[in-house]
Scaffold this motif. Structure first.
Motif, short mmCIF file in Angstrom:
data_model
loop_
_atom_site.label_atom_id
_atom_site.label_comp_id
_atom_site.label_asym_id
_atom_site.label_seq_id
_atom_site.Cartn_x
_atom_site.Cartn_y
_atom_site.Cartn_z
N LYS A 110 0.81 -1.22 0.00
CA LYS A 110 0.00 0.00 0.00
C LYS A 110 0.84 1.27 0.00
O LYS A 110 0.34 2.34 -0.32
CB LYS A 110 -0.95 0.00 1.19
CG LYS A 110 -2.01 -1.08 1.05
CD LYS A 110 -2.97 -1.07 2.20
CE LYS A 110 -3.98 -2.19 1.96
NZ LYS A 110 -4.97 -2.29 2.98
N SER A 111 2.10 1.16 0.33
CA SER A 111 2.95 2.36 0.36
C SER A 111 3.52 2.72 -1.01
O SER A 111 4.09 3.80 -1.17
CB SER A 111 4.10 2.17 1.35
OG SER A 111 5.02 1.20 0.88
N THR A 144 -0.02 6.54 -3.74
CA THR A 144 -1.08 7.26 -3.07
C THR A 144 -2.07 7.62 -4.16
O THR A 144 -1.67 7.94 -5.28
CB THR A 144 -0.53 8.56 -2.43
OG1 THR A 144 0.56 8.23 -1.59
CG2 THR A 144 -1.60 9.26 -1.61
N GLU A 154 -6.12 9.47 -5.08
CA GLU A 154 -7.28 10.24 -4.65
C GLU A 154 -8.31 10.18 -5.77
O GLU A 154 -7.99 10.44 -6.93
CB GLU A 154 -6.88 11.69 -4.37
CG GLU A 154 -8.00 12.52 -3.84
CD GLU A 154 -7.56 13.93 -3.47
OE1 GLU A 154 -8.42 14.68 -3.00
OE2 GLU A 154 -6.38 14.27 -3.67
N ASN A 207 4.86 6.61 -5.25
CA ASN A 207 5.79 6.87 -4.16
C ASN A 207 7.08 6.07 -4.30
O ASN A 207 8.12 6.49 -3.81
CB ASN A 207 5.15 6.53 -2.81
CG ASN A 207 3.89 7.34 -2.56
OD1 ASN A 207 3.82 8.52 -2.89
ND2 ASN A 207 2.89 6.71 -1.99
#
Length: 102
Positions: A52-53, A56, A58, A69
């Protein structure tokens, strides 16, 4: 028109932004918009399954952003696959979707 804006830094993919609406059909019936959204969401879900890192994201009405990332083989290949599918969609519907690189 739906715009896919691709941003690179140091030759690495860093941000993908899906803006607008394809206007192929009414909201909720637009197969081009649905296809683009499905491609983006499937890619996000696949990357998140690994870690999940890595990204990111939206999601808002008429705006979907993916921020990368961590570039690695998994992320880069999944994002490239997503862009290839969006490119195919843009080829089939040039009046409704456009891909730009910043």
């Amino acid at each position: 028109m739906l715009k896919v804006i691709v941003k690179k830094e140091n030759n690495k993919l860093k941000r993908i932004n899906l803006l607008g609406h394809t206007e192929y059909d009414d909201y909720g019936k637009d197969i081009v918009c649905s296809s683009a959204s499905s491609i983006m969401i499937t890619t996000v879900n696949a990357i998140m399954m690994f870690d999940k890192s890595y990204i990111t994201y939206e999601e808002k009405k008429d705006n979907f952003v993916i921020i990368i990332n961590k570039n690695n083989e998994i992320v880069d290949n999944l994002i490239l696959n997503m862009l290839n599918m969006l490119n195919d969609l843009a080829t089939d519907y040039p009046k409704n979707i456009k891909i730009e690189e910043e």
